[in-house]
Write a protein that holds these residues in place. Sequence first.
Motif, short mmCIF file in Angstrom:
data_model
loop_
_atom_site.label_atom_id
_atom_site.label_comp_id
_atom_site.label_asym_id
_atom_site.label_seq_id
_atom_site.Cartn_x
_atom_site.Cartn_y
_atom_site.Cartn_z
N ARG A 37 -22.60 26.72 48.79
CA ARG A 37 -22.47 26.10 47.70
C ARG A 37 -23.13 25.19 47.31
NH1 ARG A 37 -18.32 29.14 45.30
NH2 ARG A 37 -16.70 29.74 46.66
N LEU A 46 -24.41 25.71 41.41
CA LEU A 46 -23.43 25.06 40.24
C LEU A 46 -24.31 24.07 39.69
CD1 LEU A 46 -20.08 25.18 42.50
CD2 LEU A 46 -20.75 26.89 40.86
N SER A 47 -23.82 23.86 38.35
CA SER A 47 -24.24 22.84 37.56
C SER A 47 -23.42 21.60 37.64
CB SER A 47 -24.50 23.18 36.10
OG SER A 47 -23.28 23.30 35.45
N ARG A 48 -23.53 20.40 37.52
CA ARG A 48 -22.75 19.23 37.15
C ARG A 48 -21.34 19.52 36.56
NH1 ARG A 48 -23.39 14.77 40.26
NH2 ARG A 48 -25.27 13.97 40.63
N SER A 49 -21.70 20.27 35.47
CA SER A 49 -20.39 20.52 34.70
C SER A 49 -19.58 21.73 35.28
CB SER A 49 -20.91 20.97 33.15
OG SER A 49 -21.58 22.15 33.25
N GLU A 50 -20.08 22.63 35.80
CA GLU A 50 -19.48 23.40 36.63
C GLU A 50 -18.57 23.01 37.72
OE1 GLU A 50 -21.69 27.80 36.22
OE2 GLU A 50 -22.77 26.02 37.22
N VAL A 51 -19.16 22.19 38.28
CA VAL A 51 -18.67 21.46 39.52
C VAL A 51 -17.41 20.52 38.97
CG1 VAL A 51 -18.71 19.30 41.31
CG2 VAL A 51 -20.77 21.09 41.18
N GLU A 53 -15.55 21.12 36.23
CA GLU A 53 -14.75 21.98 35.83
C GLU A 53 -13.79 22.60 36.93
OE1 GLU A 53 -11.92 24.12 33.65
OE2 GLU A 53 -13.26 22.52 33.12
N THR A 54 -14.47 22.88 38.18
CA THR A 54 -14.06 23.44 39.40
C THR A 54 -13.05 22.23 39.72
OG1 THR A 54 -15.69 24.84 39.80
CG2 THR A 54 -14.41 24.32 41.59
N ARG A 100 -9.85 22.16 37.65
CA ARG A 100 -9.02 23.32 37.95
C ARG A 100 -8.27 23.21 39.33
NH1 ARG A 100 -13.00 27.45 36.70
NH2 ARG A 100 -12.93 27.81 38.50
#
Length: 169
Positions: free
Chosen positions: A6, A65-70, A72-73, A76
Motif C-alpha cells: 500500500r 492511495l491519495s491523502r484523502s483516501e488515507v 477516509e480509511t 472508517r
Amino acid sequence: MAKTIRIAAFGAAMLLAAPAFAQDGATADLVRCRATADDAARLACYDAAVTAFETARAQGEVVVLSRSEVAETQRRSFGFDLNVLNPFNGDDRPVELESLDGTLARARQAGGKWTVVLQDGSTWKQLDNATPYFRTAAGTPVHIRRATLGSYLMTIGGAAPLRVRRENP
C-alpha cells in the motif's frame, strides 16, 4: 499468495523521489532506475519498471492511495487496533486521528451497558458502569476521542462521556 503493497502516493514524481517507498517489488524497480547513468538505458529501465508497476497495480498487488483516501480509511477504521497490519506506519505516515465526530443513528441499552451505532455504521459498546443521560434521537451529534488503555471516550450531545470500544460490524 501475492504480497500487497500500500502506497500513499501523491503522483509519480513523489513515488520516484521517495526512498521510503523503495522496499521491494515494483516500487523498488522504479527507484532503482534513477541510478542508471546512460540516458537511453535509464529510459528503458523506467519504461520496463512503469509497465511492471501498472501490471502489479492492475492485479491488486500494489494499491496507490491519495491523502484523502488515507484520511477516509483512517476515519472508517477509527477505534480498531490496526497497528499490526497498519499499511500507513512509516516515516511519512499521516497523522493518526485522535478524535472523531459523528452522528447518532441509534442507541440501545442492555444489561446496563449502551450500544451506540453511528450513521456511518460504526458500532461502539460501553465499557464502564457510568449512567449518563443523553438524547437517543437519531441525528444527535457524537464526539469520540482516544483515551487510555486502548479505550475511547464518547460524548453524545454534550452529556457526560462513556468509556467505549469499537465493535466489529
